[in-house]
Design a protein around this motif. Structure first.
Motif, PDB file in Angstrom:
ATOM      1  N   ILE A 153     -10.415   0.098  50.639  1.00  0.00           N
ATOM      2  CA  ILE A 153     -10.544  -0.484  49.360  1.00  0.00           C
ATOM      3  C   ILE A 153     -10.495  -2.070  49.389  1.00  0.00           C
ATOM      4  CG2 ILE A 153      -9.396  -0.745  47.282  1.00  0.00           C
ATOM      5  CD1 ILE A 153      -8.454   1.880  47.230  1.00  0.00           C
ATOM      6  N   ALA A 154      -9.633  -2.473  50.338  1.00  0.00           N
ATOM      7  CA  ALA A 154      -9.631  -3.968  50.638  1.00  0.00           C
ATOM      8  C   ALA A 154     -11.015  -4.533  51.421  1.00  0.00           C
ATOM      9  CB  ALA A 154      -8.509  -4.085  51.472  1.00  0.00           C
ATOM     10  N   PHE A 155     -11.395  -3.418  52.100  1.00  0.00           N
ATOM     11  CA  PHE A 155     -13.034  -3.724  52.643  1.00  0.00           C
ATOM     12  C   PHE A 155     -13.976  -3.847  51.748  1.00  0.00           C
ATOM     13  CE2 PHE A 155     -11.288  -3.323  56.972  1.00  0.00           C
ATOM     14  CZ  PHE A 155     -12.024  -4.086  57.656  1.00  0.00           C
ATOM     15  N   GLY A 188      -5.694 -11.451  58.739  1.00  0.00           N
ATOM     16  CA  GLY A 188      -4.704 -11.648  57.841  1.00  0.00           C
ATOM     17  C   GLY A 188      -4.711 -10.956  56.818  1.00  0.00           C
ATOM     18  N   LEU A 189      -5.748 -10.808  56.192  1.00  0.00           N
ATOM     19  CA  LEU A 189      -5.927  -9.946  54.827  1.00  0.00           C
ATOM     20  C   LEU A 189      -5.684  -8.492  55.226  1.00  0.00           C
ATOM     21  CD1 LEU A 189      -6.705  -9.671  51.843  1.00  0.00           C
ATOM     22  CD2 LEU A 189      -9.128  -9.140  52.688  1.00  0.00           C
ATOM     23  N   LEU A 190      -6.186  -8.221  56.432  1.00  0.00           N
ATOM     24  CA  LEU A 190      -5.947  -6.660  56.541  1.00  0.00           C
ATOM     25  C   LEU A 190      -4.720  -6.338  57.003  1.00  0.00           C
ATOM     26  CD1 LEU A 190      -9.303  -5.887  58.400  1.00  0.00           C
ATOM     27  CD2 LEU A 190      -8.727  -5.473  56.194  1.00  0.00           C
ATOM     28  N   VAL A 208     -20.193   0.077  48.790  1.00  0.00           N
ATOM     29  CA  VAL A 208     -20.173   1.312  48.045  1.00  0.00           C
ATOM     30  C   VAL A 208     -19.668   2.579  48.971  1.00  0.00           C
ATOM     31  CG1 VAL A 208     -21.682   2.893  46.821  1.00  0.00           C
ATOM     32  CG2 VAL A 208     -22.104   0.396  46.468  1.00  0.00           C
ATOM     33  N   VAL A 209     -20.379   2.574  50.148  1.00  0.00           N
ATOM     34  CA  VAL A 209     -19.909   3.579  50.999  1.00  0.00           C
ATOM     35  C   VAL A 209     -18.308   3.534  51.481  1.00  0.00           C
ATOM     36  CG1 VAL A 209     -20.234   4.497  53.220  1.00  0.00           C
ATOM     37  CG2 VAL A 209     -22.027   3.377  52.321  1.00  0.00           C
ATOM     38  N   LEU A 210     -17.768   2.365  51.555  1.00  0.00           N
ATOM     39  CA  LEU A 210     -16.301   2.208  51.689  1.00  0.00           C
ATOM     40  C   LEU A 210     -15.858   2.874  50.524  1.00  0.00           C
ATOM     41  CD1 LEU A 210     -16.045  -1.155  53.562  1.00  0.00           C
ATOM     42  CD2 LEU A 210     -15.846   1.104  54.353  1.00  0.00           C
ATOM     43  N   LEU A 211     -15.772   2.589  49.486  1.00  0.00           N
ATOM     44  CA  LEU A 211     -15.505   2.828  48.156  1.00  0.00           C
ATOM     45  C   LEU A 211     -15.581   4.342  48.066  1.00  0.00           C
ATOM     46  CD1 LEU A 211     -14.007   1.364  46.325  1.00  0.00           C
ATOM     47  CD2 LEU A 211     -15.967   1.232  44.518  1.00  0.00           C
ATOM     48  N   VAL A 212     -16.852   5.116  48.478  1.00  0.00           N
ATOM     49  CA  VAL A 212     -16.886   6.709  48.250  1.00  0.00           C
ATOM     50  C   VAL A 212     -15.933   7.028  49.200  1.00  0.00           C
ATOM     51  CG1 VAL A 212     -18.438   8.057  48.542  1.00  0.00           C
ATOM     52  CG2 VAL A 212     -19.129   6.434  47.399  1.00  0.00           C
ATOM     53  N   VAL A 213     -15.926   6.473  50.351  1.00  0.00           N
ATOM     54  CA  VAL A 213     -15.078   7.227  51.444  1.00  0.00           C
ATOM     55  C   VAL A 213     -13.406   7.122  50.946  1.00  0.00           C
ATOM     56  CG1 VAL A 213     -14.241   7.231  53.737  1.00  0.00           C
ATOM     57  CG2 VAL A 213     -16.428   6.711  53.351  1.00  0.00           C
ATOM     58  N   ALA A 214     -12.997   6.055  50.695  1.00  0.00           N
ATOM     59  CA  ALA A 214     -11.699   5.657  49.905  1.00  0.00           C
ATOM     60  C   ALA A 214     -11.383   6.752  48.841  1.00  0.00           C
ATOM     61  CB  ALA A 214     -11.680   4.486  49.493  1.00  0.00           C
TER      62      ALA A 214
END
Lengths: 296, 596
Positions: free
Chosen positions: B73-75, B13-15, B573-579
């Motif tokens: 970012i949400a992740f 639901g969040l996604l 951290v990985v997700l944020l870098v990719v974002a």
């Protein structure tokens, strides 16, 4: 000579215009007396040829010197001067309303000025406003007394409709028209292209002077980054992301389009002139048209 | 996959909500301005049909990029965790030893406790967000333990501090868990505290030998026979592996410190007695200083000297040579001898000694009564006993300090009928009757049921000491009460406690006493309706000073590898870098009109 009064031109400009006249490359096919050289021989002033006398010929043209030397009756022939049919084809499609001042206003000023000249020389002037066909037509006028009707006709025109030059030419020249000078005043933004229309016109043997009218806004458009461009004639919309590179590409395409028109004109031996609406009008009429050989 | 501990439905639901917001924003994006031009004939040549076909693709590309960025970012915010790994999904109990020796510094500059907390953090991080962790300490400062998620467990860790209050013990609840084998239990300790660690508990050592010199004993007392002069007793222990030259300093208020230097062998203790001739009272601080000392808690100790002043004492007697001599032996006493008849006309004394006399009304100053007459302000006097034996006495009371009544022979003595509220019985005969009583209610008084002449008390060596003690108790401020660090009790009801820093301490009231937290060494003042007392709190404990008495092998941890667990960075951290990379790409494509 009575001078026409109009808010289109100043009197000084008209006075200077009166010193000019249309330059025809070939003898004209007019059948009324005019100021242009015609193929017919007759009572002109310019010697053309000799031929043996036949009974019924005007004895005033016998060359008596030859008769005394050779004892033969030889008749001197003179070129007869005739009038010139001038067909003004003014583009009255919606695209001509573009620009400030509008291309249409510019075109009809040119038409008015040239028509004034033609009427002064007792040429037969026809004015046709066209779009995707004949929008309005002013029948043949002759003599400078017809200046006002011609001006009023031009002033009464309003642009509208799509551009289809070939349809307009077919519609007008489908009937029998004497060969003359066709003056095309248009932006030539015709989806059907200019070449087919030119080919159609070429078969009638007219002399053609094509003036392509451009507005500065379409030569160098000033547009926001994100814009939907709407075609004034078709209403077709195009979303465009404007960048300097795209503007440069557009300018190149615009120039290419103009060169295509010019190329078609030159190939048919026609006169072509590209005119911007922000150009000095008097300079155009008094200088450029002479340089192009339209006027002399 | 775990997102902030949300269920799959909530995570989905969040996604979906994030996606809906992004697409909504794109749909709400203002339409570009419409401009009518003469003809699009030339523009079409420029744009080409192919490029116009890509318009929709550009829009979709933009939406997809934005969706991807928003999702990443949400992740990242949701701190996703795969929950994989050996111990990860299990419940883990981390017991952190926060006994006082965990304050010892390690070679990397951190304390043993800080190292233990760091070890605990790594354990919690390795357990993943799905793991449930229970954090417990050996000093009971964390309250009721419970299995909690990673975030709360880390917050619990932040609350742990080395505690000096009370004795460390292995948590009973965890002991039960170890028996039931309900969870993995890890005990992080320096191994110094004597704790009964159950079987099955993994012990992680943070022990590293430390140099420590500390005070294990400190006392200041008046010299016997001269209450105006003091001496200090100091015991210094060296818990380190190398001999130390220790600078010992004893300082009192307004006096130059007395300094001595001691050479203390490795793992040895030395004592020192220092005379403090000029000290007149107030707090006394002892401190030790040695090179490389890694444990500060035992480097200082406190005592409190009651202020001793010269006192004008009136002896009201018909004649008592022994009592007079004993009083004259006290160097601070300025003695005046009065007859009972003179008593009423003289005043202005700091204390009285009534020999076989008692005025009808209680005097304004403290008084020592020897065989007093029955008076209303005194406890009722009971039957006269002949040849009574002193059966018991309170040798811990200041009046009877260093006083023995064992050999005192008494011909006859009166007894007092009293209860604990009115007066305290200092000595009793074989029948349990009070022979010597004292009242701490101001003005204080002490009464003996027997006269000096009716006993051989004056011939005993204890007699002068009894007189000196009695006057000291009557005149001086009560001696400070020694207490270890931790929860301390003061025998004053509803007392106000002021700590060494001058700030009032939080207190708890119990019947006839007040409890407070003596968390740092120093002198505390307690004041209530029933009087005023001083409490001296010290960490004088050889077991605390022995910071190297560990049962565990030393373990050295490099400072560089301690703060963060080795291995790949966390998924968020990985997700944020990719974002961020995608945002940069989107910015690049937007400015090249590849996206809208």
């Amino acid at each position: 000579m009575p001078q026409p009064r109009s808010d289109l031109f100043t009197e000084d400009f008209l006075r200077r215009l009166e010193h000019l006249r249309f330059a025809t490359r070939r003898p004209v096919a007019g059948h009324l007396r005019g100021v242009h050289r015609s193929r017919r021989t007759g009572s002109g002033m310019v010697f053309s040829d000799y031929r043996p006398y036949t009974p019924g010929d005007d004895t005033r043209n016998l060359d008596w010197g030859i008769y005394l030397r050779l004892d033969r009756l030889i008749l001197r022939l003179f070129e007869e001067e005739a009038d010139l049919p001038v067909y003004f084809f003014v583009d009255a499609s919606a695209s001509m309303a573009f620009g400030e001042p509008s291309k249409f206003d510019f075109a009809r000023r040119v038409a008015a000025a040239l028509a004034y000249l033609a009427l002064l020389d007792h040429d037969r002037v026809s004015v046709v406003a066209w779009a995707d066909g004949i929008a309005r037509e002013l029948p043949v006028r002759r003599g400078n007394a017809q200046t006002w009707p011609v001006f009023r006709f031009l002033q009464g025109l309003a642009p509208g409709g799509r551009t289809d030059l070939q349809a307009a030419l077919r519609s007008y020249f489908g009937g029998r028209r004497p060969r003359g000078l066709v003056i095309l005043l248009s932006d030539f933004l015709d989806e059907g292209g200019f070449a087919p229309a030119a080919n159609f016109l070429r078969q009638f043997g007219h002399e053609v002077f094509a003036m392509q009218v451009l507005s500065p806004q379409e030569v160098k458009p000033d547009l926001p980054e994100e814009v939907v461009l709407v075609d004034a004639e078709s209403g077709v919309a195009d979303t465009v992301h404007v960048t300097p590179a795209l503007i440069a590409e557009y300018a190149e395409a615009q120039d290419e389009h103009c060169r295509e028109i010019e190329s078609v004109c030159r190939s048919g031996g026609w006169t072509y002139l590209r005119a911007r609406t922000d150009a000095p009008f008097e300079e155009l009429m008094l200088q450029l048209l002479r340089e192009q050989g339209v006027l002399k | 996959m775990n997102l902030l501990g949300l269920s799959s439905v909530w995570a989905a639901g969040l996604l979906v909500a994030v996606a809906a917001v992004v697409i909504g924003l794109y749909l709400l994006k203002p339409a570009p301005r419409r401009i009518v031009i003469a003809s699009t004939l030339i523009w079409e040549r420029v744009l080409h049909r192919k490029r116009r076909d890509t318009e929709r693709w550009r829009w979709w590309l933009s939406v997809l990029l934005s969706l991807l960025i928003a999702m990443l970012i949400a992740f990242a915010i949701a701190r996703p965790d795969t929950g994989q790994g050996g111990i990860d999904a299990k419940r883990i109990t981390i017991v952190v030893d926060n006994s006082p020796t965990m304050r010892a510094l390690r070679s990397d500059g951190r304390t043993r406790l800080e190292q233990a907390v760091e070890e605990a953090r790594q354990l919690i991080a390795a357990g993943g967000a799905a793991g449930r962790t229970q954090v417990v300490d050996t000093m009971g400062t964390l309250g009721a333990p419970a299995f909690e998620d990673r975030r709360r467990a880390l917050a619990e860790l932040d609350r742990i501090g080395a505690d000096v209050r009370g004795k460390p013990r292995f948590p009973e609840g965890v002991r039960a868990e170890a028996t039931a084998d309900a969870a993995r239990i890890v005990f992080i300790t320096d191994g110094v505290a004597e704790l009964d660690v159950p079987k099955g508990v993994e012990v992680v050592s943070v022990f590293e030998p430390a140099a420590n010199v500390g005070l294990t004993a400190f006392d200041v007392r008046a010299l016997p026979g001269d209450p105006r002069r003091y001496e200090a007793f100091v015991a210094v222990a060296n818990a380190g592996a190398v001999p130390q030259q220790v600078a010992v300093a004893v300082a009192g208020a307004g006096r130059a410190p007395v300094e001595r230097v001691l050479d203390v062998k490795a793992r040895d203790t030395r004592t020192l007695t220092v005379t403090l001739p000029d000290f007149v009272g107030g707090p006394v601080r002892a401190s030790v200083r040695a090179d490389g000392d890694a444990f500060a808690l035992d480097d200082e100790a406190y005592a409190f000297l009651p202020v001793t002043k010269v006192a004008k004492v009136a002896l009201v007697t018909s004649g008592n040579r022994a009592l007079e001599q004993a009083l004259r032996l006290d160097p601070r006493v300025v003695l005046t001898i009065l007859t009972p008849q003179q008593y009423a006309s003289r005043a202005g004394f700091d204390a009285y000694v009534f020999d076989r006399f008692a005025p009808p009304a209680a005097p304004a100053a403290p008084v020592l009564l020897i065989r007093p007459s029955p008076r209303a302000w005194l406890p009722p006097i009971g039957a006269m006993r002949t040849s009574p034996l002193v059966e018991s006495w309170l040798d811990g009371h200041p009046v009877l300090d260093n006083v023995s009544l064992r050999d005192v022979q008494i011909e006859r003595s009166a007894t007092f009928r009293t209860d604990e509220k009115q007066a305290i019985a200092l000595a009793r005969d074989s029948g349990g009757a009070a022979m010597i009583v004292a009242s701490a209610a101001p003005p204080r008084w002490i009464a003996t049921g027997f006269a000096i002449e009716d006993s051989n008390f004056a011939a005993q060596a204890s007699f002068p000491m009894f007189v000196v003690n009695a006057l000291a108790w009557l005149l001086d401020e009560p001696p400070a009460i020694p207490r270890p660090l931790g929860l301390a009790s003061v025998p004053i009801a509803r007392a106000r406690i002021v700590g060494p820093g001058g700030y009032q301490k939080d207190t708890r009231f119990v019947p006839d006493a007040t409890l407070f937290d003596a968390d740092v060494p120093g002198v505390y003042a307690a004041e209530g309706e029933s009087g005023r007392l001083r409490i001296v709190a010290n960490a004088l404990d050889p077991a605390v000073t022995a910071v190297n008495a560990s049962r565990l092998a030393p373990r050295r941890t490099a400072a560089t590898d301690a703060p963060t667990p080795a291995g790949a960075p966390e998924p968020w951290v990985v997700l944020l870098v990719v974002a961020i990379l995608l945002m940069s790409f989107e910015w690049w494509t937007y400015h090249r009109r590849l996206t809208v």
